[in-house]
Design a protein around this motif. Structure first.
Motif, PDB file in Angstrom:
ATOM      1  N   THR A  97      10.911 -12.282  -9.983  1.00 40.70           N
ATOM      2  CA  THR A  97       9.800 -11.874 -10.159  1.00 40.70           C
ATOM      3  C   THR A  97       9.550 -10.481  -9.577  1.00 40.70           C
ATOM      4  O   THR A  97      10.259 -10.316  -8.544  1.00 40.70           O
ATOM      5  N   ILE A  98       9.199  -9.365 -10.552  1.00 42.98           N
ATOM      6  CA  ILE A  98       9.352  -8.130  -9.908  1.00 42.98           C
ATOM      7  C   ILE A  98       8.140  -7.471  -8.991  1.00 42.98           C
ATOM      8  O   ILE A  98       7.052  -7.972  -9.282  1.00 42.98           O
ATOM      9  N   ARG A  99       8.557  -7.060  -8.081  1.00 41.40           N
ATOM     10  CA  ARG A  99       7.456  -6.543  -7.011  1.00 41.40           C
ATOM     11  C   ARG A  99       6.559  -5.669  -7.542  1.00 41.40           C
ATOM     12  O   ARG A  99       6.863  -4.588  -8.047  1.00 41.40           O
ATOM     13  N   PRO A 100       5.338  -5.900  -7.235  1.00 47.67           N
ATOM     14  CA  PRO A 100       4.253  -4.924  -7.967  1.00 47.67           C
ATOM     15  C   PRO A 100       4.174  -3.525  -7.098  1.00 47.67           C
ATOM     16  O   PRO A 100       4.546  -3.658  -6.047  1.00 47.67           O
ATOM     17  N   GLY A 101       4.034  -2.470  -7.753  1.00 43.74           N
ATOM     18  CA  GLY A 101       3.611  -1.221  -7.087  1.00 43.74           C
ATOM     19  C   GLY A 101       4.955  -0.433  -6.913  1.00 43.74           C
ATOM     20  O   GLY A 101       4.937   0.799  -6.156  1.00 43.74           O
ATOM     21  N   VAL A 102       6.241  -0.911  -7.471  1.00 42.92           N
ATOM     22  CA  VAL A 102       7.159  -0.006  -7.839  1.00 42.92           C
ATOM     23  C   VAL A 102       7.342   1.011  -8.434  1.00 42.92           C
ATOM     24  O   VAL A 102       7.131   0.720  -9.860  1.00 42.92           O
ATOM     25  N   ARG A 103       7.247   2.136  -8.342  1.00 46.94           N
ATOM     26  CA  ARG A 103       7.268   3.401  -9.018  1.00 46.94           C
ATOM     27  C   ARG A 103       8.544   4.193  -9.241  1.00 46.94           C
ATOM     28  O   ARG A 103       9.299   4.277  -8.140  1.00 46.94           O
ATOM     29  N   PHE A 104       8.699   4.767 -10.461  1.00 48.85           N
ATOM     30  CA  PHE A 104       9.877   5.693 -10.817  1.00 48.85           C
ATOM     31  C   PHE A 104       9.360   6.896 -10.078  1.00 48.85           C
ATOM     32  O   PHE A 104       8.263   7.414 -10.030  1.00 48.85           O
ATOM     33  N   HIS A 105      10.296   7.772  -9.933  1.00 55.03           N
ATOM     34  CA  HIS A 105       9.877   9.044  -9.523  1.00 55.03           C
ATOM     35  C   HIS A 105       9.139   9.940 -10.297  1.00 55.03           C
ATOM     36  O   HIS A 105       8.482  10.711  -9.972  1.00 55.03           O
ATOM     37  N   TYR A 199      14.018   8.475  -1.876  1.00 54.21           N
ATOM     38  CA  TYR A 199      14.350   9.819  -2.077  1.00 54.21           C
ATOM     39  C   TYR A 199      14.278  10.160  -3.440  1.00 54.21           C
ATOM     40  O   TYR A 199      15.096   9.653  -4.282  1.00 54.21           O
ATOM     41  N   LYS A 200      13.882  11.392  -4.061  1.00 53.40           N
ATOM     42  CA  LYS A 200      14.037  11.842  -5.429  1.00 53.40           C
ATOM     43  C   LYS A 200      14.739  13.245  -5.107  1.00 53.40           C
ATOM     44  O   LYS A 200      14.821  13.925  -4.299  1.00 53.40           O
ATOM     45  N   VAL A 201      15.722  13.304  -6.328  1.00 52.20           N
ATOM     46  CA  VAL A 201      16.391  14.706  -6.401  1.00 52.20           C
ATOM     47  C   VAL A 201      15.569  15.772  -6.804  1.00 52.20           C
ATOM     48  O   VAL A 201      14.835  15.901  -7.803  1.00 52.20           O
ATOM     49  N   THR A 202      15.578  16.821  -5.916  1.00 56.65           N
ATOM     50  CA  THR A 202      14.873  18.198  -6.255  1.00 56.65           C
ATOM     51  C   THR A 202      15.672  19.360  -6.625  1.00 56.65           C
ATOM     52  O   THR A 202      15.354  20.248  -7.211  1.00 56.65           O
ATOM     53  N   ASN A 203      17.052  19.200  -6.181  1.00 62.76           N
ATOM     54  CA  ASN A 203      18.123  20.294  -6.693  1.00 62.76           C
ATOM     55  C   ASN A 203      19.528  19.643  -6.880  1.00 62.76           C
ATOM     56  O   ASN A 203      19.813  18.874  -5.854  1.00 62.76           O
ATOM     57  N   PHE A 204      20.019  19.938  -7.754  1.00 61.12           N
ATOM     58  CA  PHE A 204      21.465  19.393  -7.892  1.00 61.12           C
ATOM     59  C   PHE A 204      22.270  20.591  -8.567  1.00 61.12           C
ATOM     60  O   PHE A 204      22.123  21.077  -9.492  1.00 61.12           O
ATOM     61  N   PHE A 215      10.414  10.414  -1.350  1.00 62.49           N
ATOM     62  CA  PHE A 215       9.459  10.183  -2.382  1.00 62.49           C
ATOM     63  C   PHE A 215       8.152   9.410  -1.704  1.00 62.49           C
ATOM     64  O   PHE A 215       8.112   8.270  -1.265  1.00 62.49           O
ATOM     65  N   GLU A 216       7.183  10.229  -1.852  1.00 63.22           N
ATOM     66  CA  GLU A 216       6.036   9.979  -1.089  1.00 63.22           C
ATOM     67  C   GLU A 216       5.042   8.439  -1.756  1.00 63.22           C
ATOM     68  O   GLU A 216       4.548   7.845  -1.035  1.00 63.22           O
ATOM     69  N   ASP A 217       5.476   8.211  -3.005  1.00 62.65           N
ATOM     70  CA  ASP A 217       4.889   6.931  -3.439  1.00 62.65           C
ATOM     71  C   ASP A 217       5.929   5.812  -3.412  1.00 62.65           C
ATOM     72  O   ASP A 217       5.720   4.756  -4.027  1.00 62.65           O
ATOM     73  N   TYR A 218       6.880   5.837  -2.769  1.00 63.61           N
ATOM     74  CA  TYR A 218       7.808   4.942  -2.510  1.00 63.61           C
ATOM     75  C   TYR A 218       7.135   3.686  -2.172  1.00 63.61           C
ATOM     76  O   TYR A 218       6.157   3.710  -1.137  1.00 63.61           O
ATOM     77  N   TYR A 219       7.485   2.230  -2.634  1.00 65.10           N
ATOM     78  CA  TYR A 219       6.628   1.256  -2.266  1.00 65.10           C
ATOM     79  C   TYR A 219       6.812   0.558  -0.812  1.00 65.10           C
ATOM     80  O   TYR A 219       7.455   0.769  -0.188  1.00 65.10           O
ATOM     81  N   ALA A 220       5.448   0.432  -0.252  1.00 65.41           N
ATOM     82  CA  ALA A 220       5.262   0.286   1.159  1.00 65.41           C
ATOM     83  C   ALA A 220       6.123  -1.031   1.623  1.00 65.41           C
ATOM     84  O   ALA A 220       6.434  -1.243   2.815  1.00 65.41           O
ATOM     85  N   ALA A 221       6.233  -2.020   0.510  1.00 63.76           N
ATOM     86  CA  ALA A 221       6.717  -3.256   0.847  1.00 63.76           C
ATOM     87  C   ALA A 221       8.253  -3.195   0.961  1.00 63.76           C
ATOM     88  O   ALA A 221       8.832  -4.400   1.021  1.00 63.76           O
ATOM     89  N   SER A 222       9.049  -2.052   0.539  1.00 63.51           N
ATOM     90  CA  SER A 222      10.346  -2.244   0.550  1.00 63.51           C
ATOM     91  C   SER A 222      11.161  -2.483   1.760  1.00 63.51           C
ATOM     92  O   SER A 222      10.611  -2.059   2.781  1.00 63.51           O
ATOM     93  N   PRO A 223      12.079  -3.648   1.775  1.00 63.63           N
ATOM     94  CA  PRO A 223      12.921  -3.574   3.083  1.00 63.63           C
ATOM     95  C   PRO A 223      13.716  -2.459   3.531  1.00 63.63           C
ATOM     96  O   PRO A 223      13.875  -2.303   4.765  1.00 63.63           O
ATOM     97  N   LYS A 224      13.817  -1.549   2.745  1.00 65.34           N
ATOM     98  CA  LYS A 224      14.334  -0.212   3.416  1.00 65.34           C
ATOM     99  C   LYS A 224      13.475   0.622   4.136  1.00 65.34           C
ATOM    100  O   LYS A 224      13.830   1.451   5.046  1.00 65.34           O
ATOM    101  N   GLY A 225      12.057   0.303   4.062  1.00 72.60           N
ATOM    102  CA  GLY A 225      11.384   1.055   5.102  1.00 72.60           C
ATOM    103  C   GLY A 225      10.759   2.387   4.489  1.00 72.60           C
ATOM    104  O   GLY A 225      11.401   2.921   3.448  1.00 72.60           O
ATOM    105  N   ARG A 226       9.950   3.190   4.956  1.00 73.18           N
ATOM    106  CA  ARG A 226       9.369   4.139   4.658  1.00 73.18           C
ATOM    107  C   ARG A 226      10.579   5.418   5.597  1.00 73.18           C
ATOM    108  O   ARG A 226      10.629   5.143   6.778  1.00 73.18           O
ATOM    109  N   PRO A 227      11.173   6.225   4.970  1.00 76.13           N
ATOM    110  CA  PRO A 227      12.169   7.057   5.749  1.00 76.13           C
ATOM    111  C   PRO A 227      11.350   8.012   6.386  1.00 76.13           C
ATOM    112  O   PRO A 227      10.098   8.531   6.236  1.00 76.13           O
ATOM    113  N   ALA A 228      12.132   8.456   7.677  1.00 75.85           N
ATOM    114  CA  ALA A 228      11.433   9.219   8.590  1.00 75.85           C
ATOM    115  C   ALA A 228      11.823  10.620   8.469  1.00 75.85           C
ATOM    116  O   ALA A 228      10.913  11.363   8.973  1.00 75.85           O
ATOM    117  N   ILE A 229      12.608  11.111   7.859  1.00 79.47           N
ATOM    118  CA  ILE A 229      13.029  12.305   7.537  1.00 79.47           C
ATOM    119  C   ILE A 229      12.719  12.751   6.013  1.00 79.47           C
ATOM    120  O   ILE A 229      12.880  12.179   5.022  1.00 79.47           O
TER     121      ILE A 229
END
Length: 522
Positions: A97-105, A199-204, A215-229
């Motif tokens: 089952t796919i987690r709801p609210g997961v967004r691509f960049h 995180y999303k790529v902004t320059n390569f 990535f500000e729309d990263y899903y809140a329920a992610s086990p990775k958590g919201r990055p601090a930096i």
């Protein structure tokens, strides 16, 4: 024993050189503009993890990509990530089952169609993805059950299916590889990645740098958590001393793969913090017990193989050459891996016992053999020196990995200095399937008992049964001394004094867990 010498002088020179280059007081630039700067040695030619196994690209991918599952860095357990849950219907059927609210960049929402597209793309032999053949070995097809659910149909029971979904398959939007004029384009995600990671790529700039923004729309329920930096920049700096100079001057905040003694010396200066932790890499020496290089090969005798292990001073090699958190191993796997039996026959450093066993085997004056190696020359030379003390004369052949692989396939290698990282997987299966199959040229023992148990363990999802099978195989390997087990590795880091970085157990950096330390009151 191996203290100091040319290696120590080189390391000391590196430390001195990088400190000489520092002409300013370390700055607080990283924390001040919320930008974490990472120094890496290699170039990043592509952003798409599906098409490379380069370690630095995988480190970036941990930030930009998510799979259905995730390896918890503290427990090394597999947990749902972009998946919300899963059910093992039977030995060959897994519903996810796919987690709801997961967004691509790009803002679009992850659905079952994207998951089906991703896995179909990976296992299609025409797309030539890096892990496609591995996944296709066990995955027959993926079925869409509903807008947010899929079913995986396996070709046979495979206990590492969730592992492969976590490590090897990063999710792509349906149509992500659609090129111009309706033709598929495998390079479509190489330079501009549309992932679902934190995180999303902004320059390569290929081969030079990668800039990532939270990535500000990263899903809140992610086990990775919201990055601090907010921002992370990867800079390719091939030279080790230059990396360190940039670190102590405040232009770099984090670096890894630092030699243990160099990291300790820099850490002692107070310019940076030295962190160390385990990895899942081990070193070992397979021995030609099967007589592939000739029936008269002394290594076909168990007492000879046992004598070789007793002759090598593994504790001193770890203490003076490998250093860090490295440890001597006794079993043919990493102690952190599931199924890695530790209650096996152990061999202490005992030159007298080595000589006794050699005499018993009919070699009181020792013998000569070829010892192949492609890495860590100083360790290989130390091993050869220890063997020589009991009369075993190792003719060291230091070659490229390609040359070693070719010679081994032709049965010209009686013993070789080997290393295995297991893809950061805490399961003995990753060693078993590569080194103990009767079809593998790495298997110099050709023991049917071992091969059958390793193969059976890879085709059952019953954990207790898998553990029993691995235990029987690993005890046999140790009893017969098919390998000389050497040591684990540690991973050494140098980080800014302003940065808090939780060290993982498996050696795979997860920089989304980093954060700035609280500023000290003035």
């Amino acid at each position: 024993m191996w203290r100091g010498g040319p290696r120590g002088r080189v390391r000391a020179a590196i430390v001195a050189a990088c400190l000489t280059l520092v002409g300013i007081t370390p700055t607080l630039a990283g924390r001040a503009d919320d930008t974490l700067v990472i120094a890496i040695e290699g170039e990043i030619p592509t952003l798409d993890h599906l098409y490379t196994t380069a370690r630095d690209t995988i480190v970036v991918s941990e930030l930009t990509d998510d799979g259905l599952f995730y390896v918890d860095p503290d427990t090394l357990a597999y947990v749902p990530l972009a998946a919300e849950s899963y059910t093992q219907i039977d030995d060959t059927t897994i519903d996810v089952t796919i987690r709801p609210g997961v967004r691509f960049h790009d803002g679009s929402t992850l659905t079952a169609d994207d998951v089906v597209y991703t896995f179909n793309w990976v296992i299609d032999p025409a797309t030539n993805t890096n892990r496609g053949r591995l996944i296709a070995n066990w995955l027959d097809r993926v079925e869409r059950l509903g807008p947010m659910s899929v079913r995986f149909h396996l070709k046979h029971p495979y206990p590492l299916a969730i592992r492969d979904m976590a490590f090897s398959v990063q999710l792509r939007k349906a149509g992500a590889y659609q090129g111009t004029e309706g033709k598929p384009d495998p390079t479509a995600q190489a330079l501009t990645l549309n992932g679902v990671g934190p995180y999303k790529v902004t320059n390569f700039q290929p081969g030079k740098s990668v800039t990532l923004t939270r990535f500000e729309d990263y899903y809140a329920a992610s086990p990775k958590g919201r990055p601090a930096i907010k921002t992370i920049i990867f800079r390719t700096i091939p030279d080790l001393s230059t990396q360190q100079a940039e670190l102590v001057s405040g232009k770099v905040d984090w670096m890894y793969n630092v030699p243990a003694d160099v990291a300790a010396n820099i850490g002692a200066t107070g310019y940076a913090v030295h962190l160390t932790g385990p990895t899942l890499r081990i070193n070992f020496i397979p021995l030609d017990a099967a007589g592939l290089t000739g029936a008269d090969n002394p290594l076909t005798k168990r007492d000879v193989r046992r004598a070789m292990i007793h002759a090598i001073n593994r504790p001193d090699i770890v203490k003076y050459l490998v250093q860090g958190d490295a440890e001597v191993i006794n079993s043919a796997c990493h102690p952190l891996q599931f199924g890695c039996e530790q209650d096996v026959h152990k061999y202490a450093y005992d030159p007298a016992e080595a000589r006794r066993l050699l005499a018993k085997a009919g070699y009181p004056d020792g013998f000569e053999f070829e010892f192949w190696a492609y890495r860590e020359r100083q360790v290989a030379e130390a091993i050869a020196a220890d063997l020589a003390k009991v009369g075993i004369r190792a003719r060291l052949r230091f070659v490229t990995l390609t040359t070693l692989n070719q010679a081994r396939k032709k049965h010209r290698v009686p013993a070789f200095f080997a290393s295995w990282e297991s893809g950061s997987t805490a399961d003995t299966a990753t060693i078993a399937e590569t080194h103990w199959s009767m079809k593998s040229d790495r298997n110099l023992a050709q023991d049917v008992f071992v091969a059958q148990r390793m193969e059976a363990a890879a085709k059952t999802i019953d954990r207790a049964e898998r553990q029993r099978l691995y235990s029987e195989a690993l005890r046999r390997i140790a009893e017969e001394a098919y390998w000389i087990p050497l040591y684990t590795y540690s991973q050494d880091y140098l980080v800014s004094k302003d940065l808090a970085y939780p060290v993982p157990k498996d050696g795979l950096p997860r920089l989304f867990r980093a954060h700035w330390r609280a500023a000290k009151a003035s």
